[in-house]
Design a protein around this motif. Sequence first.
Motif, PDB file in Angstrom:
ATOM      1  N   SER A   1      -4.561  -9.731   8.163  1.00  0.00           N
ATOM      2  CA  SER A   1      -5.852  -9.284   7.059  1.00  0.00           C
ATOM      3  C   SER A   1      -5.276  -8.538   6.026  1.00  0.00           C
TER       4      SER A   1
ATOM      5  N   ALA B   1       2.846  -4.328   3.024  1.00  0.00           N
ATOM      6  CA  ALA B   1       2.126  -4.428   3.808  1.00  0.00           C
ATOM      7  C   ALA B   1       1.685  -6.472   3.909  1.00  0.00           C
TER       8      ALA B   1
ATOM      9  N   ASN C   1       4.422   1.105   1.958  1.00  0.00           N
ATOM     10  CA  ASN C   1       4.392   0.274   2.695  1.00  0.00           C
ATOM     11  C   ASN C   1       3.886  -1.195   2.488  1.00  0.00           C
TER      12      ASN C   1
ATOM     13  N   PHE D   1       1.073  -1.108  -0.118  1.00  0.00           N
ATOM     14  CA  PHE D   1      -0.094   0.270   0.204  1.00  0.00           C
ATOM     15  C   PHE D   1       0.973   1.172   0.308  1.00  0.00           C
TER      16      PHE D   1
ATOM     17  N   GLN E   1     -12.225  -9.597  10.351  1.00  0.00           N
ATOM     18  CA  GLN E   1     -11.635  -9.160  11.554  1.00  0.00           C
ATOM     19  C   GLN E   1     -12.672  -8.491  12.397  1.00  0.00           C
TER      20      GLN E   1
ATOM     21  N   GLN F   1     -11.362  -2.731   8.333  1.00  0.00           N
ATOM     22  CA  GLN F   1     -11.079  -1.257   8.972  1.00  0.00           C
ATOM     23  C   GLN F   1     -12.419  -0.985   9.364  1.00  0.00           C
TER      24      GLN F   1
HETATM   25  N1  LIG Z   1      -6.571  -1.028   1.924  1.00  0.00           N
HETATM   26  C1  LIG Z   1      -5.301  -0.104   2.502  1.00  0.00           C
HETATM   27  N2  LIG Z   1      -4.988   0.880   2.541  1.00  0.00           N
HETATM   28  C2  LIG Z   1      -3.885   1.623   3.261  1.00  0.00           C
HETATM   29  N3  LIG Z   1      -2.909   0.761   3.655  1.00  0.00           N
HETATM   30  C3  LIG Z   1      -3.666  -0.814   4.720  1.00  0.00           C
HETATM   31  C4  LIG Z   1      -4.590  -1.001   3.984  1.00  0.00           C
HETATM   32  N4  LIG Z   1      -5.184  -2.407   5.064  1.00  0.00           N
HETATM   33  C5  LIG Z   1      -4.272  -2.712   5.891  1.00  0.00           C
HETATM   34  N5  LIG Z   1      -3.228  -1.253   5.405  1.00  0.00           N
HETATM   35  C6  LIG Z   1      -1.717  -1.678   5.801  1.00  0.00           C
HETATM   36  O1  LIG Z   1      -0.851  -2.820   5.823  1.00  0.00           O
HETATM   37  C7  LIG Z   1      -0.758  -3.526   7.666  1.00  0.00           C
HETATM   38  C8  LIG Z   1      -0.929  -4.477   7.572  1.00  0.00           C
HETATM   39  O2  LIG Z   1      -2.640  -4.036   8.180  1.00  0.00           O
HETATM   40  P1  LIG Z   1      -3.289  -5.281   8.622  1.00  0.00           P
HETATM   41  O3  LIG Z   1      -3.639  -7.056   7.347  1.00  0.00           O
HETATM   42  O4  LIG Z   1      -5.053  -5.245   8.691  1.00  0.00           O
HETATM   43  O5  LIG Z   1      -2.378  -6.352  10.096  1.00  0.00           O
HETATM   44  P2  LIG Z   1      -3.091  -7.622  10.556  1.00  0.00           P
HETATM   45  O6  LIG Z   1      -4.523  -8.118  10.191  1.00  0.00           O
HETATM   46  O7  LIG Z   1      -2.158  -8.461  10.567  1.00  0.00           O
HETATM   47  O8  LIG Z   1      -3.728  -6.638  12.106  1.00  0.00           O
HETATM   48  C9  LIG Z   1      -1.314  -2.498   8.101  1.00  0.00           C
HETATM   49  O9  LIG Z   1       0.220  -1.242   8.062  1.00  0.00           O
HETATM   50  C10 LIG Z   1      -2.477  -1.426   7.200  1.00  0.00           C
HETATM   51  O10 LIG Z   1      -2.238  -0.372   7.899  1.00  0.00           O
END
Ligand SMILES: Nc1ncnc2c1ncn2[C@@H]1O[C@H](COP(=O)(O)OP(=O)(O)O)[C@@H](O)[C@H]1O
Lengths: 320, 254, 419
Positions: free
Chosen positions: B50, B25, B23, B20, B92, C21
Amino acid sequence: MEQFLQVTISGLATGAIFAISAVGFALLWQTAGAVNFAHGEFIMVPAVLILALGTQEPTVGIPDFIPLIGGANIGVALPSAGLPWGLLIGFALTIPIAIFLLGYLFKVSLVDRLLQPGGDDIPLVIATIGLGLFLREYVHEAWFATPQPFPSVFGNGFWRPGGVAISADDIGIIVACTIVIGALQFFIKRTYLGRQMEAAAQNAETARVLGIPVNRMVLLTFAINAVLVTIAGLLVSPAINARWDAGINLGLLAFTAAIIGGFNQVRGALYGGFLVGVIQNWSGAYLSTLYRDAGPLLLLILVILVRPQGLFGRAEERRI
Amino acid sequence: MTKTVDNEPVVRVRNISKRFGGNQAVDDVSFDVTKGEILGVIGPNGCGKSTLFNCLLGQYRPDNGSIELDGIDVSDWSPPRRAKHGLARTFQLLQIFETMSVRDNLKTAAQEHIGSAARRLFMRPDMGLDGEVDDLIERFRMAHLADELAGNLSYGQQKLLDTAMALVSKPAVAFLDEPAGGVNLTMLADVEQQIRDLNVHDGATMVIVEHNMEFIFALAHRIVVMAEGRVLMEGTPDEVRNDPRVVEVYLGGH
Amino acid sequence: MAESVNVPQSKAADGSDALDQPDFENRRDKIAIVDRGRLSPSLIALVSMLGAAVAVMPVGRAGFDGVIGLWFLSVLLLVGVNVAVPLDTRNGQMVRWISTATFVAFMMLFPIGKSGATMTDFGLFAIFGAVVVGMNLTQGFAGQVSLAPAAFLGIGSYTSVLLDMGEEVTVAGVTVDLPDLPFLATIPIAIVVCMLLSVLIGFPALRVRGPWLAFVTLAFSLLVFLVLNNEDGLTRGSRGIRVLRNDFEIFGIDMLPTHNFYYAGLFYLFFSLTVVWWIVRSPWGRALKAIRDNSGRASSLGVDVRNYTLLGFAVGSGLAGGAGALYARQVEYIEPRSYFVNQTIDFFLATVAGGLGTLAGPLIGGSLITLVADYLRFTGDWYRVWFGLFVMVMMVVAPEGLAGSFNRFRAWVQKRVDS
Ligand SMILES: Nc1ncnc2c1ncn2[C@@H]1O[C@H](COP(=O)(O)OP(=O)(O)O)[C@@H](O)[C@H]1O
Ligand SMILES: [Mg+2]
């Protein structure tokens, strides 16, 4: 060749108008997530107001049913001194009215109430369709039912350099729109307020954390939209007259421009506007005058089919 | 309970990456899911669990990598198509149909797996699902709630319903994202019991993301540990528990 | 402006929709949750009452009619009973059947002693009601705005009329000899043509979420108008086509008298209601409801959001097409202007005003744009101004429409009665 140039130039002129109206449409979409199906009426209403408030021979008075002042002619008539003063005064008077009605009132009465973050956009779509009907029929009933001639700010002059007929109106429109677009870009990129607005559009959450008054910035885009549609109304009306039903086509071509170009970027809406204007004029000239509008509409369907993010837009992951 | 698993992989995840902006992810994640097992996925918050699920189930398009179900590459399939072919999931954040009854929630979750679309148009609304659905409702001890609107349930019950919706169609693999997240202690034992029960008696294969270590260590046959989008290690609960890297990831992050 | 502005809300270009989210709830606004999924008797009663009130209204029409007056009173009684009797008891069931039967009987007996002009209005009510029923399937149940019902009505009209004339037509220089089919056979053809076209334009538009279908259908409406208006060889352009009703019969019944033709419209209205009722009560209805409630979750459970929505749109458009075939005979003259966006806006008003996602809503709405509108002609077009205002106010204060409000009112009364 001459004909091609001629058609293209007037296409660029129409396109310039579509471009600024599409930009207004895209701004609301970006900052507020608002889809305005009354956008065409938002162009038509200021045109009518300009005519009412400021031509030398006002054709449109205050509707009869309004008590006391009903039936009076309110136009500001000034002696013509080469410039269409009445028109310009009408324009100047219309801007604040448009900002209030089409900017502020629209935002607080409909958009704020119907658009919840993350919610569905259909209620607002429905309400703006209702708004469009309301404005259209109101003008039809209260003001006039037949198209009213609308003078051009730039006069009726013509030049023929090398056999290509170019109208003063077209050139004036292109120049005026270029200035408007330049000023808007300058505002957004170079001024503090504009950058705040951009930040609010890009990411409301972060902007809020940074202390940017997001809601006020959104209101600002509504005001900018109101100014843009007023300008568009002033420029487009000489070609199509001030008419109550102009909004359907204007609105459709404005979103067509925004969608073809790419909603998520102002640049996309700009290019889309010019493209729509030019294609419209080409299809009018080379296909058939009857099918002037068919070119852009077919292109719209094609773009949604193959590239829904628009020709100049970027495909993006949903920001969630 | 004995943890027995045969060795045939149902799902093969290969080199999934998702970025992203700046980042990363999810970064080059690969693993297999074996038939009949419970695979735990753990890792600190924000390590991409996730996002990984979203890539595997089609909600996101990964930048790279593939997922195979029974040897068929499903990477280009839409989420509903993956679901129909046996990849079920929960999110989640609780996702149920709040304006529908518990029973209708489960029927919705099951109906697309039965018959063709055309046949569904001419089937009775219950589609012969009543028995199956009521059975599951019974097992999840929600019989008294069957006709209640899902929106009116308590959070723990909604969470349970959400999990039940992923499992009612007897998927090849169910991906559960924090099935015990936010569930209170009394419910927790219940959730654990149901999941184990479905695994042992019905042979349900599951991939479970969970923050509650006790919960996941008790359930899982195998655990994948993620950190900063990558797979840090993979092993049995005992191996994971005793690995110094895992301790570091969890303690170092805090 | 920004070169990197993110797409707000539901406009992701690759259709991704993750639900993880907290700030992305993905809940459709509950505009269409008033989903009775059945013909709610009190609403039907209300509609009939509206119809009756209109029928007895002396404005510009032949006056009061004793039968109507009696019927009007009995409907008032029925509504009272309905409000008082809970629907899910045995008595409630009975009341439902009785009032449904009353409604049907009323509509069937209505032409007795009515003038031709009144029956023209009611014929139009039945036909437009069917269009609105279809539009409500698209908008209320499938949750998408279509701005093409008038275009489909037009396509239906022209398809049916052209196939029934047996004349030569020329399109783009190619001359085709069209068959002369019986009127009844042209109705299914009109329906199928409209369904196919709607799949063609809906398929791309429903690829991503957002109001794309509204844009595409609006563009389509204009294209259809351009073609109808300009393809002289096919449609005779703006001159229109006279449609004669005196040369056809349905099952041996002469359709020239307006009274008789009214039944054709009425049957089509019942047919449309049955189709929608059938879809809504089948598993498809549950899928559509799930999509409206939480489309991301539905999709993750195997519900193909795009296909279901597309089918809702296609069936809705098909119903408009079939109505077009009848409409052409009702008005006996078709011209492109009748199928312009204005007409769509009327249908749209009817759909929204009547109540999205209810079966009775379209009937209320349909009567609003035909019967009520006809009585409001004396205002010039002022009533349209009020309609526009009404839609806005309604979206703000009562997004579930008249039928929905009525349901809410009944629930409120029931609560009072219960406690
Ligand atoms: N749609 C999105 N746009 C930008 N960043 C995202 C999005 N979804 C997740 N992230 C980022 O990706 C990373 C991993 O998030 P996530 O998969 O939700 O972690 P976990 O489920 O392991 O807690 C985080 O830094 C989150 O901010
Ligand atoms: Mg997570």
